[in-house]
Design a protein around this motif. Sequence first.
Motif, PDB file in Angstrom:
ATOM      1  N   ALA A   2     -89.384 -49.122   7.403  1.00 17.88           N
ATOM      2  CA  ALA A   2     -88.386 -49.734   6.530  1.00 17.88           C
ATOM      3  C   ALA A   2     -88.987 -49.985   5.151  1.00 17.88           C
ATOM      4  O   ALA A   2     -90.201 -50.193   5.013  1.00 17.88           O
ATOM      5  CB  ALA A   2     -87.895 -51.047   7.131  1.00 17.88           C
ATOM      6  N   VAL A  42     -80.041 -51.693   6.048  1.00 18.06           N
ATOM      7  CA  VAL A  42     -80.281 -52.813   6.955  1.00 18.06           C
ATOM      8  C   VAL A  42     -79.720 -54.094   6.359  1.00 18.06           C
ATOM      9  O   VAL A  42     -79.073 -54.883   7.042  1.00 18.06           O
ATOM     10  CB  VAL A  42     -81.799 -52.970   7.242  1.00 18.06           C
ATOM     11  N   GLU A  61     -83.675 -48.454   6.266  1.00 16.55           N
ATOM     12  CA  GLU A  61     -84.430 -48.039   7.446  1.00 16.55           C
ATOM     13  C   GLU A  61     -85.624 -47.153   7.087  1.00 16.55           C
ATOM     14  O   GLU A  61     -86.641 -47.186   7.768  1.00 16.55           O
ATOM     15  CB  GLU A  61     -83.521 -47.281   8.417  1.00 16.55           C
ATOM     16  N   HIS A  97     -83.408 -59.617  11.359  1.00 17.92           N
ATOM     17  CA  HIS A  97     -81.955 -59.640  11.119  1.00 17.92           C
ATOM     18  C   HIS A  97     -81.209 -59.907  12.401  1.00 17.92           C
ATOM     19  O   HIS A  97     -81.753 -59.894  13.458  1.00 17.92           O
ATOM     20  CB  HIS A  97     -81.452 -58.364  10.443  1.00 17.92           C
TER      21      HIS A  97
END
Length: 97
Positions: A2, A42, A61, A97
């Motif tokens: 990421a 994301v 990502e 998250h």
Amino acid sequence: MAIIITFELAGVGQAQYDEAVDRLTGGAGLNRPSDWPVRGLVLHAAGPTPDGGWHVTDVWESREAFEHFAAVLMPILQEVGIPTTPPLVCEAYNVVH
């Protein structure tokens, strides 16, 4: 891996941001990652800076996912008058998250 993308946009305000969002989504808005025109987002956060500009931070990502999005985004930013200076790009160490 990421990545974190950060745009610091001097002289840009909410109206320009909203116009760019409308063009990205055909007026549908950006409320969920699935609203974006490409896959791989994301997290997205945007808001005004104390000096009257606009700040945007995204988590993607992968670098490839962001580059695909950038190919869609950059022409739109130019159309609405948002500077297309390169963002700060960092590898994410931890994403929650």
